[in-house]
Design a protein around this motif. Structure first.
Motif, PDB file in Angstrom:
ATOM      1  N   THR A 172     -33.415  69.401 -45.837  1.00 50.37           N
ATOM      2  CA  THR A 172     -34.365  68.695 -46.952  1.00 50.37           C
ATOM      3  C   THR A 172     -33.655  68.075 -48.278  1.00 50.37           C
ATOM      4  O   THR A 172     -34.123  67.243 -48.655  1.00 50.37           O
ATOM      5  N   ALA A 173     -32.625  68.793 -48.639  1.00 49.70           N
ATOM      6  CA  ALA A 173     -32.173  68.466 -49.838  1.00 49.70           C
ATOM      7  C   ALA A 173     -31.292  67.186 -49.684  1.00 49.70           C
ATOM      8  O   ALA A 173     -31.231  66.414 -50.536  1.00 49.70           O
ATOM      9  N   CYS A 174     -30.705  67.038 -48.492  1.00 51.92           N
ATOM     10  CA  CYS A 174     -30.136  66.003 -48.168  1.00 51.92           C
ATOM     11  C   CYS A 174     -31.046  64.570 -48.189  1.00 51.92           C
ATOM     12  O   CYS A 174     -30.817  63.706 -48.682  1.00 51.92           O
ATOM     13  N   LYS A 218     -23.169  66.295 -48.679  1.00 53.33           N
ATOM     14  CA  LYS A 218     -22.421  67.659 -49.306  1.00 53.33           C
ATOM     15  C   LYS A 218     -23.365  68.615 -49.213  1.00 53.33           C
ATOM     16  O   LYS A 218     -23.133  70.004 -49.038  1.00 53.33           O
ATOM     17  N   VAL A 219     -24.773  68.262 -49.615  1.00 59.24           N
ATOM     18  CA  VAL A 219     -25.832  69.470 -49.661  1.00 59.24           C
ATOM     19  C   VAL A 219     -26.224  69.837 -48.332  1.00 59.24           C
ATOM     20  O   VAL A 219     -27.120  70.648 -48.180  1.00 59.24           O
ATOM     21  N   ALA A 220     -25.865  68.939 -47.318  1.00 54.68           N
ATOM     22  CA  ALA A 220     -26.474  69.307 -46.032  1.00 54.68           C
ATOM     23  C   ALA A 220     -26.170  70.649 -45.256  1.00 54.68           C
ATOM     24  O   ALA A 220     -26.802  71.121 -44.766  1.00 54.68           O
ATOM     25  N   ALA A 242     -33.570  78.650 -45.033  1.00 59.29           N
ATOM     26  CA  ALA A 242     -32.365  78.132 -45.931  1.00 59.29           C
ATOM     27  C   ALA A 242     -31.896  77.226 -45.117  1.00 59.29           C
ATOM     28  O   ALA A 242     -31.357  76.145 -45.744  1.00 59.29           O
ATOM     29  N   ALA A 243     -31.332  77.061 -43.827  1.00 55.89           N
ATOM     30  CA  ALA A 243     -30.858  76.093 -43.078  1.00 55.89           C
ATOM     31  C   ALA A 243     -31.520  74.885 -43.170  1.00 55.89           C
ATOM     32  O   ALA A 243     -30.983  73.672 -43.650  1.00 55.89           O
TER      33      ALA A 243
END
Length: 90
Positions: free
Chosen positions: A33-35, A87-89, A27-28
């Motif tokens: 990855t989303a960033c 923000k998603v990081a 999850a971390a």
């Protein structure tokens, strides 16, 4: 309490503790990855450069301002995209 029962209890606790840590770790990484994915969508140039990965890890560590600055000063990332990506990081 018998020794065999005590050992079984310790092994069960250890298994649950290690299993929980293994489930938390991906999850971390997914946040970083989303960033990176957010920035790659704007750049549209394939894989993100190293400065993007570094900036996203900075954001993941809790330094939102440092993440935004690194992305906007690194080259070609707009402030809006940098803010959203950072923000998603975490």
């Amino acid at each position: 309490m018998r020794t065999s029962t005590r050992i079984a209890g310790v092994l069960t606790g250890l298994t649950l503790a290690l299993g929980g840590a293994a489930l938390t770790a991906p999850a971390a990484h997914a946040d970083v990855t989303a960033c990176i994915d957010q920035v790659e969508r704007e750049l549209r140039g394939g894989e993100a450069p190293e400065y993007v990965r570094t900036a996203c890890w900075t954001g993941h560590s809790g330094d939102h301002g440092g993440c935004v600055t690194a992305l906007t000063k690194g080259g070609g990332v707009t402030n809006g995209t940098a803010t959203t990506a950072c923000k998603v990081a975490p």
